[in-house]
Design an enzyme around this catalytic site. Sequence first.
Site, PDB file in Angstrom:
ATOM      1  CD  GLU A   1       4.903  -8.876   2.684  1.00 28.00           C
ATOM      2  OE1 GLU A   1       4.461  -7.626   2.198  1.00 28.00           O
ATOM      3  OE2 GLU A   1       5.142  -9.212   3.763  1.00 28.00           O
TER       4      GLU A   1
ATOM      5  CB  ALA B   1       0.380  -6.964  -3.363  1.00 30.61           C
TER       6      ALA B   1
ATOM      7  N   GLY C   1       1.293  -5.761   1.582  1.00 31.41           N
ATOM      8  CA  GLY C   1       1.257  -4.490   1.066  1.00 31.41           C
ATOM      9  C   GLY C   1       0.310  -3.363   1.587  1.00 31.41           C
TER      10      GLY C   1
ATOM     11  CD  GLU D   1       5.669  -3.656   2.261  1.00 29.12           C
ATOM     12  OE1 GLU D   1       6.877  -3.678   2.310  1.00 29.12           O
ATOM     13  OE2 GLU D   1       5.088  -4.311   1.439  1.00 29.12           O
TER      14      GLU D   1
END
Length: 245
Positions: free
Chosen positions: A126, A60, A103, A106
């Site tokens: 994370e 992310a 992210g 994911e």
Amino acid sequence: MVLHITEHADRVVAVLDRPERRNAIDQATIDALLALCATLEEEPRTLILTGAGGVFAAGADIGELRERTAADARRSINATAFIRIRELPMPVIAAIDGYALGGGAELAYSADIRIAGPDLRIGNPETGLGIIAAAGATWRLPEIVGEARAAELLLTGRTLDAEEALRWGLVSAVHPADELLPAAHAIADRIALADPLATQHTKRALHAPRHAHPTVEQELQAELFESPEKHRRMTAFLSRRRDGS
């Protein structure tokens, strides 16, 4: 443009392209993915997801993530988009190479089929940033690789290379970098040979919770047993067998 989209009759190719951020997923990327989902929910086609520049998605966008608040967490910004991708009617193929972290990992987990290039580095760091993997990893990763391996990845933040990801079952194949996208298209070609409704129903059965089986298959199969396409395909099969072809 953060997401380059190429449309074909039976598939759509979406390429993450933020070279200055190694394709990190920002709000603009999420908005583009949601718009794409709306298109594919209306007109179901196989989706191929990949990244430009030898990178899938490095995570992310940390600059945006740093400024998000508790209210943003409760909105499930990334998770909502990845659930939409996971629930698309037709299969989703992720062709991943280079970094697929946080992210980005994911997003890859939301695909039905994952294939890798040789330089893949995939994982969820994370906790090292003071957050958790909250966009699907904590429930999808155990389903993919098992609870013990998922716990090791998520609690230690380690990354897997392509061969490790293959051994763990996180990806189904590893291809040379220049053959990765053609390999994804070859999978989409095989999917395109099948009846689209049967493919969609197979995906629905695969994603149904354990307690829904076998009832879910019974209802899906009942619909297919009455479909003209089932009769057409089986008649053609029997005709070819009689002809010896």
